[in-house]
Design a protein around this motif. Structure first.
Motif, PDB file in Angstrom:
ATOM      1  N   ASP A  66      15.295  24.385 -25.786  1.00  0.00           N
ATOM      2  CA  ASP A  66      14.432  25.151 -26.693  1.00  0.00           C
ATOM      3  C   ASP A  66      13.058  24.507 -26.863  1.00  0.00           C
ATOM      4  N   GLU A  67      13.061  23.182 -27.060  1.00  0.00           N
ATOM      5  CA  GLU A  67      11.802  22.506 -27.410  1.00  0.00           C
ATOM      6  C   GLU A  67      10.929  22.199 -26.199  1.00  0.00           C
ATOM      7  N   GLU A  68      11.549  21.856 -25.062  1.00  0.00           N
ATOM      8  CA  GLU A  68      10.754  21.432 -23.911  1.00  0.00           C
ATOM      9  C   GLU A  68      10.777  22.432 -22.767  1.00  0.00           C
ATOM     10  N   GLY A  69      11.531  23.530 -22.942  1.00  0.00           N
ATOM     11  CA  GLY A  69      11.537  24.600 -21.952  1.00  0.00           C
ATOM     12  C   GLY A  69      12.177  24.234 -20.629  1.00  0.00           C
ATOM     13  N   VAL A  70      13.075  23.263 -20.642  1.00  0.00           N
ATOM     14  CA  VAL A  70      13.749  22.880 -19.397  1.00  0.00           C
ATOM     15  C   VAL A  70      14.808  23.933 -19.073  1.00  0.00           C
ATOM     16  N   ALA A  71      14.764  24.466 -17.848  1.00  0.00           N
ATOM     17  CA  ALA A  71      15.796  25.421 -17.425  1.00  0.00           C
ATOM     18  C   ALA A  71      17.099  24.651 -17.190  1.00  0.00           C
ATOM     19  N   ILE A  72      18.203  25.271 -17.585  1.00  0.00           N
ATOM     20  CA  ILE A  72      19.501  24.586 -17.508  1.00  0.00           C
ATOM     21  C   ILE A  72      20.443  25.364 -16.587  1.00  0.00           C
ATOM     22  N   VAL A  73      21.118  24.641 -15.710  1.00  0.00           N
ATOM     23  CA  VAL A  73      22.262  25.203 -14.979  1.00  0.00           C
ATOM     24  C   VAL A  73      23.458  24.341 -15.348  1.00  0.00           C
ATOM     25  N   LEU A  74      24.416  24.966 -15.997  1.00  0.00           N
ATOM     26  CA  LEU A  74      25.579  24.237 -16.493  1.00  0.00           C
ATOM     27  C   LEU A  74      26.826  24.703 -15.752  1.00  0.00           C
ATOM     28  N   ILE A  75      27.468  23.794 -15.039  1.00  0.00           N
ATOM     29  CA  ILE A  75      28.700  24.139 -14.328  1.00  0.00           C
ATOM     30  C   ILE A  75      29.879  23.728 -15.197  1.00  0.00           C
ATOM     31  N   SER A  76      30.793  24.665 -15.412  1.00  0.00           N
ATOM     32  CA  SER A  76      31.891  24.356 -16.322  1.00  0.00           C
ATOM     33  C   SER A  76      33.041  25.335 -16.123  1.00  0.00           C
ATOM     34  N   HIS A  77      34.223  24.951 -16.615  1.00  0.00           N
ATOM     35  CA  HIS A  77      35.290  25.953 -16.710  1.00  0.00           C
ATOM     36  C   HIS A  77      35.763  26.085 -18.157  1.00  0.00           C
ATOM     37  N   ASP A  78      34.984  25.486 -19.051  1.00  0.00           N
ATOM     38  CA  ASP A  78      35.308  25.514 -20.472  1.00  0.00           C
ATOM     39  C   ASP A  78      34.496  26.640 -21.134  1.00  0.00           C
ATOM     40  N   LEU A  79      35.071  27.856 -21.125  1.00  0.00           N
ATOM     41  CA  LEU A  79      34.322  29.030 -21.568  1.00  0.00           C
ATOM     42  C   LEU A  79      33.966  28.989 -23.045  1.00  0.00           C
ATOM     43  N   ALA A 128      19.643  10.507 -19.815  1.00  0.00           N
ATOM     44  CA  ALA A 128      18.304   9.895 -19.866  1.00  0.00           C
ATOM     45  C   ALA A 128      17.743   9.722 -18.455  1.00  0.00           C
ATOM     46  N   ARG A 129      18.610   9.295 -17.516  1.00  0.00           N
ATOM     47  CA  ARG A 129      18.178   9.139 -16.118  1.00  0.00           C
ATOM     48  C   ARG A 129      17.725  10.481 -15.542  1.00  0.00           C
ATOM     49  N   ALA A 130      18.455  11.549 -15.928  1.00  0.00           N
ATOM     50  CA  ALA A 130      18.116  12.884 -15.410  1.00  0.00           C
ATOM     51  C   ALA A 130      16.835  13.428 -16.029  1.00  0.00           C
ATOM     52  N   LEU A 131      16.507  12.953 -17.243  1.00  0.00           N
ATOM     53  CA  LEU A 131      15.361  13.528 -17.969  1.00  0.00           C
ATOM     54  C   LEU A 131      14.090  12.693 -17.899  1.00  0.00           C
ATOM     55  N   ILE A 132      14.199  11.448 -17.466  1.00  0.00           N
ATOM     56  CA  ILE A 132      13.067  10.519 -17.574  1.00  0.00           C
ATOM     57  C   ILE A 132      11.843  10.992 -16.777  1.00  0.00           C
ATOM     58  N   HIS A 133      12.074  11.748 -15.707  1.00  0.00           N
ATOM     59  CA  HIS A 133      10.923  12.209 -14.911  1.00  0.00           C
ATOM     60  C   HIS A 133      10.493  13.619 -15.316  1.00  0.00           C
ATOM     61  N   LYS A 134      10.929  14.051 -16.511  1.00  0.00           N
ATOM     62  CA  LYS A 134      10.567  15.357 -17.072  1.00  0.00           C
ATOM     63  C   LYS A 134      10.832  16.497 -16.072  1.00  0.00           C
ATOM     64  N   PRO A 135      12.118  16.779 -15.804  1.00  0.00           N
ATOM     65  CA  PRO A 135      12.432  17.827 -14.816  1.00  0.00           C
ATOM     66  C   PRO A 135      12.153  19.228 -15.359  1.00  0.00           C
ATOM     67  N   LYS A 136      11.919  20.156 -14.421  1.00  0.00           N
ATOM     68  CA  LYS A 136      11.771  21.556 -14.820  1.00  0.00           C
ATOM     69  C   LYS A 136      13.145  22.225 -14.883  1.00  0.00           C
ATOM     70  N   LEU A 137      14.077  21.672 -14.101  1.00  0.00           N
ATOM     71  CA  LEU A 137      15.427  22.238 -14.018  1.00  0.00           C
ATOM     72  C   LEU A 137      16.448  21.106 -14.152  1.00  0.00           C
ATOM     73  N   LEU A 138      17.413  21.301 -15.056  1.00  0.00           N
ATOM     74  CA  LEU A 138      18.472  20.298 -15.236  1.00  0.00           C
ATOM     75  C   LEU A 138      19.801  20.913 -14.810  1.00  0.00           C
ATOM     76  N   ILE A 139      20.445  20.310 -13.809  1.00  0.00           N
ATOM     77  CA  ILE A 139      21.740  20.803 -13.334  1.00  0.00           C
ATOM     78  C   ILE A 139      22.821  19.843 -13.818  1.00  0.00           C
ATOM     79  N   MET A 140      23.822  20.399 -14.510  1.00  0.00           N
ATOM     80  CA  MET A 140      24.886  19.552 -15.065  1.00  0.00           C
ATOM     81  C   MET A 140      26.243  20.010 -14.530  1.00  0.00           C
ATOM     82  N   ASP A 141      26.996  19.074 -14.003  1.00  0.00           N
ATOM     83  CA  ASP A 141      28.297  19.393 -13.427  1.00  0.00           C
ATOM     84  C   ASP A 141      29.403  18.967 -14.398  1.00  0.00           C
ATOM     85  N   GLU A 142      29.924  19.918 -15.123  1.00  0.00           N
ATOM     86  CA  GLU A 142      30.982  19.664 -16.117  1.00  0.00           C
ATOM     87  C   GLU A 142      30.723  18.348 -16.875  1.00  0.00           C
ATOM     88  N   PRO A 143      29.602  18.276 -17.576  1.00  0.00           N
ATOM     89  CA  PRO A 143      29.169  16.988 -18.137  1.00  0.00           C
ATOM     90  C   PRO A 143      30.026  16.458 -19.279  1.00  0.00           C
TER      91      PRO A 143
END
Lengths: 275, 248
Positions: free
Chosen positions: B179-192, B143-158
């Protein structure tokens, strides 16, 4: 000591000055305390108090107002501590230790080579309401308004930085500038506070009200409000006890804070709170 | 498709150790990029460079399409402050996501309540942050990451600190947002297996870029096969198959 004699004491100008300055110090120290305590920078107050001892000694040798000499030098020392602690090779506590011990050594050196002071230096070490001049009241008022205003203006940024420094940086907040601001405001508060509680005890005014308030509150803002209430109560009652019973001012204030902390912690523990 | 973020020839050294070597890739608007790689492959260092947390590096990164630092949302691996007694309510933590000082208080309150309702944390708003479970905390930080309506969301092994049942729910939530809000996602993970089924593009990192391209073409990468071996490549190909399965 009855009510009449307390009211008579309150009519003295030096007591009124002490109460006003004490009230202002209580407000500014408790406004800053939460940011310092939660960021594990509590001891910066102690370190800067050592620096202020040296600057007071210097001011007395030069026959100048300690406030005018102390504020710029202690502010610079606070920035130096910040700079040293930001470098990975020296931790924050080590940086405070370096600056504090060097400053104390300078203060002792100045004291020993001078031909004696017109004002007792121990008044500044342990606090004395007798040394508070009318000009100190005006300066304290201006600086407290400045401190409170800046904390309120940058409240969200300071809170974000205190909770999560990385996120504060990521969200584009100028964390280096905010750290510098916090350091300078702390330095000013320390210098103001040494008139009442002295260089040896001033850090307790930053730490005690905040740690007591932390046991009473869930939210950040409400913790600041509690800290302000506790600080005002302890400073004003400490000054009044000191005046009426002829106890040392600084230690009266600190002991009241210690008792309040003990009572609040015990009460919350009995209630099953967080203490 | 417009580029949002472009990384060019980025290298990072920690003393004599090379953490990242000549990394180049880009993130497009409406992209869902998964950055994967083994432990120590430089995923987190790369993220920290992009987010401005590591300032000493060679190469560059560029924000395109008027993207500002304030337009990026960031979700950390776990609660960033481990002090259980930290005096902050959920409401106060979400509020730190708003950097615009001119925002109207009523509008801000409405936005926080609406977003927390959407993420299922509305009833937690007045609770102390340290008292929440791992899953509840991650929703708060989302919610903290989304409250300002970002264009890009970066998640570090969330989801690394979450139980498996909540993981799927969490990724569905992110997918819905994408899908609904068109936010670009960068997801960092090792869980393929559980993560990349949602990604469109894949950056496989092992100090260097081993593979950067579409998830659907991952099986065709000989470089990846050579670098990570047939077993790990098979795991990635299963992701591809899963993608096909979903589309079918």
């Amino acid at each position: 000591m009855n009510i009449t004699s307390i009211f008579r004491l309150l009519s003295y100008a030096f007591v009124q000055r002490a109460l006003i300055v004490g009230l202002l110090i209580a407000i500014s120290s408790s406004f800053l305390g939460i940011f310092l305590v939660l960021r594990k920078y509590s001891m910066i107050g102690d370190g800067l108090a050592h620096v202020s001892f040296a600057t007071v000694a210097l001011a007395l040798v030069l026959n100048q107002s300690p406030l005018i000499i102390s504020i710029p030098i202690v502010s610079l020392a606070s920035l130096l501590i910040l700079k040293l602690s930001e470098e990975n090779r020296i931790g924050g506590d080590a940086a405070i230790g370096l600056i504090a011990s060097t400053s104390l050594a300078i203060g002792v050196f100045i004291t020993s080579v001078s031909n004696g002071f017109s004002v007792d230096l121990s008044s500044y070490l342990f606090g004395s309401i007798l040394i508070i001049a009318q000009s100190d009241v005006y300066l304290s008022l201006i600086l407290t308004v400045l401190i409170v205003s800046l904390v309120l203006v940058f409240y969200q940024d300071l809170f974000a930085m205190t909770y999560d420094l990385d996120y504060a940086k990521v969200s584009g907040r100028k964390t280096k500038r905010l750290n510098q601001l916090l350091s300078i405001l702390t330095a000013i508060t320390i210098v103001l506070g040494i008139r009442v509680v002295g260089t040896m005890l001033i850090s307790s005014l930053i730490i005690f009200p905040t740690v007591s308030a932390l046991r009473l509150s869930n939210g950040f803002k409400s913790t600041i409000v509690w800290a302000v209430i506790i600080a005002i109560f302890s400073v004003l009652s400490g000054i009044l006890i000191s005046v009426t019973l002829d106890f040392p001012t600084g230690s009266s204030i600190v002991l009241i804070n210690a008792i309040l902390f003990g009572v609040i912690s015990l009460t919350m523990k009995l209630k099953g709170g967080s203490a | 498709m417009n580029k949002l973020l472009e990384v060019r020839n980025l290298s990072v050294n920690f003393g004599r150790v090379k953490a990242l070597d000549d990394i180049s890739f880009h993130v497009e608007a409406n992209d869902y990029l998964a950055i994967v790689g083994p432990n120590g492959s430089g995923k987190s260092s790369l993220m920290k460079c992009i987010l401005g947390l590591i300032e000493s590096f060679q190469g560059s990164y560029v924000y395109w399409d008027d993207l500002q630092r304030e337009d990026i949302g960031y979700l950390p691996q776990r609660s960033p402050n481990q002090d259980k007694h930290f005096p902050a309510t959920v409401y106060e933590i979400i509020q730190t996501g708003i950097t615009n000082k001119k925002i109207d208080r009523k509008a801000m309150h409405k936005a926080i309540v609406e977003l927390s309702r959407k993420l299922g944390i509305e009833e937690l708003l007045n609770q102390k942050i340290g008292t929440l479970s791992g899953g509840q905390s991650q929703r708060v930080f989302l919610a903290r990451a989304l409250i300002h309506k970002p264009k890009l969301l970066i998640m570090d092994e969330p989801t690394s600190a979450l139980d498996p049942t909540f993981r799927d729910e969490f990724y569905q939530l992110i997918k819905q947002l994408h899908d609904e809000e068109g936010v670009a996602i960068v997801l960092i993970s090792h869980d393929l297996s559980s993560v990349n089924q949602y990604a469109k593009n894949l950056l496989y990192l092992d100090q260097k870029v081993v593979y950067f391209g579409s998830v659907q073409n991952v099986c065709m990468s000989e470089a990846l096969m050579h670098q990570i071996g047939p077993q790990a490549t098979a795991a990635l190909c299963q992701v591809e198959n899963h993608e096909h399965h979903i589309h079918l």
